[in-house]
Design an enzyme around this catalytic site. Sequence first.
Site, short mmCIF file in Angstrom:
data_model
loop_
_atom_site.label_atom_id
_atom_site.label_comp_id
_atom_site.label_asym_id
_atom_site.label_seq_id
_atom_site.Cartn_x
_atom_site.Cartn_y
_atom_site.Cartn_z
N GLU A 1 0.85 -1.19 0.00
CA GLU A 1 0.00 0.00 0.00
C GLU A 1 0.88 1.23 0.00
O GLU A 1 1.89 1.28 0.72
CB GLU A 1 -0.90 0.00 1.23
N GLU B 1 -2.83 11.03 3.48
CA GLU B 1 -3.92 10.75 4.41
C GLU B 1 -3.95 11.87 5.43
O GLU B 1 -2.94 12.53 5.67
CB GLU B 1 -3.70 9.43 5.16
#
Length: 244
Positions: free
Chosen positions: A133, A138
């Site tokens: 990932e 974020e």
Amino acid sequence: FYGDEQTFTTGVFNGDLDIWVWADEFDYEGLPSSENWNFEIGNGEWGWGNGERQYYTRENANVSNGILSITAKKEDYRGSQYTSTRLNTLNKFDLTHGRVEVRAKLPAAKGTWPAIWMLGSDYLTNTWPRCGEIDIMEQKGQYKNTVLGTTHWYANGNASYSRNKNLPTSTTEFHVYAMEWTTTQIKMFVDDQHYYTITLNDTMPFDSDFFIILNVAVGGTLGGTNIEAGLESSMEVDYVRVYQ
């Protein structure tokens, strides 16, 4: 973006002439282009693995005036108290190595967890974190002045490396979130300011196809439990561009 490749000098990715191989400029109206994006629908078993509280729908995404809006809302829907949207490019555009740029303004409401990220395209058979990932951006639900860049992989469990970037205008101004991925390194940038590097090796899963994901979660691991009352807040995306 489909059709003939176009060339641009970015002055960033190795300082060379790069090929713009894929993009969505959101220069249309309505739902996100079905040629470019898949909708992930539902509340996800176990809250998408992170205890999130939203139900993902098509109705929470809209393209207008050159901007994609993904809106998280407080509303009762199919057993969930919140709705939002999660888009991905799986089997529509996947890449191994390159530069991804996303110009976006983030949702201001507490409890929202916006993300611009990538997942290994073999995730169904090579389950997370083995598939890998790459979190280009974020943001934690209670820390709207900071963004994060992170990578995840498998090393006797979930291994990860994360760095914070102070960004007080993340919810009031557009910024360009970028990731450069080569055979040896992943680097991340905000407005061309480099703040993250991880050196790769052959035990890590960053040598095969990944796809792009855009979403706004509510609550959960990074969203937190302090969710703004009457929540309705959007991540606005001006463009997504990929260079190789």
